[in-house]
Scaffold this active site. Sequence first.
Site, PDB file in Angstrom:
ATOM      1  N   CYS A   1     -46.488 -44.902   6.021  1.00  0.00           N
ATOM      2  CA  CYS A   1     -45.581 -43.903   6.587  1.00  0.00           C
ATOM      3  C   CYS A   1     -46.017 -43.383   7.945  1.00  0.00           C
ATOM      4  CB  CYS A   1     -45.466 -42.722   5.625  1.00  0.00           C
ATOM      5  SG  CYS A   1     -47.010 -41.796   5.408  1.00  0.00           S
ATOM      6  N   GLN A   2     -47.236 -43.710   8.404  1.00  0.00           N
ATOM      7  CA  GLN A   2     -47.745 -43.071   9.611  1.00  0.00           C
ATOM      8  C   GLN A   2     -46.871 -43.328  10.841  1.00  0.00           C
ATOM      9  OE1 GLN A   2     -49.455 -44.893   7.498  1.00  0.00           O
ATOM     10  NE2 GLN A   2     -51.432 -43.977   7.010  1.00  0.00           N
TER      11      GLN A   2
END
Length: 397
Positions: free
Chosen positions: A85-86
């Site tokens: 998700c970064q």
Amino acid sequence: MSTFVSVFSGAGGLDIGLKRAGWDCLYATDFDKHAVETLNLNAAAGRVDGIIRQADIRDLTGDQMLSDMGKRRGDIALLAGGPPCQSWSSAGHQLGFNDPRGRLFEDYLRVAKELDVRWLVFENVRGLITARGSDGVPGTALAAIRQALFSAGWQTRVELFNAANYGVPQRRVRVVLIGYRTGDEPPVPDASHSEGSEPGKSSWVSIAEALAAIAPLGVDEIIRPSGKLALELETIPAGSGVKSPGKRETTRPGGHWGYKQGAFVADLKRPARTVTANAQQDWIRDPLHGLRRLSPRECAALQTFPADWVFAGKRVDQYRQIGNAVPPLLAERIGVALRGHVHRQASAPSFAPVFIAPLPDRLQAAIDYTTREHRRNGASRMAAPSLRKTSRQQLAG
């Protein structure tokens, strides 16, 4: 036919919930060695089933996975797991598809096609809703993902879940995308909890309730603040933290501000804020031990991991695995709704989608709001990604 393959499995949060809901995991894989070690440790104790592999998804092929499982194309009902998700997180730089991690979705989709699964369950941060695609316009990253799935034959349902509304003692808001064939749309679970006293719903579960259910901490689990931070936190009331300086914008002379990372004192009477993937967790005022940081084991409880779930690696590795996980209780609620649909509709329709289903009005409104904000304050907001607060409030509201 309640079988699934798990990719980007991490510490197994999504898998635990799906298993509780009656799904059978045949194959789990992750690139991170500590996550794979966690899965293997729990497998040795009989808590994890199926094949476990440490691998880069870019090196995996559906044919090899099917061969390992002794299955054929179409035998696996569900592909579960969200790419890292970064790339989309508001706490990061929001590089999206310009970040190599943002391109891992392409391999996720490739594996889904090679396995020929009936459904996809894709979890990610809420920042994905308004993330910019290659054109720099808010919302186009999600549109590109949905278009890719549509072209491959999957319709998509996008929902925003606050885990606290499903009994998780944490106000964690995440996007869940469910891919399905046209005419085969599964339901999503109704909220079972609320912040207030809504009829038919239980109250949110607090930090205090969650921590009371686990064994007392050992001396080696107590982390206390020191130096300047200890002095700053001394007068901070529960439910607040040390503020970061604001950044002025055209329409906000007072600027945006937020709480400094690792400098928030949680309110034990409420669900926790989002458990993050780093060691800078919130502090609590423990009646027994005084002011201290939430430990990995407590963060795991706030994520609703089983009390006997073992996490590999050093403390920082454990925090990362726990913070990156899908809360098992939320995953279970989604898995129950999906499995109920399996029993009602035994096979998927064969016709292709003719148009992409619209987003829920609430999510489209958030994209429209962010687009307007981008026009007015785009330059300063892009210069200070960690201060993007307003659009997150719009999504959480």
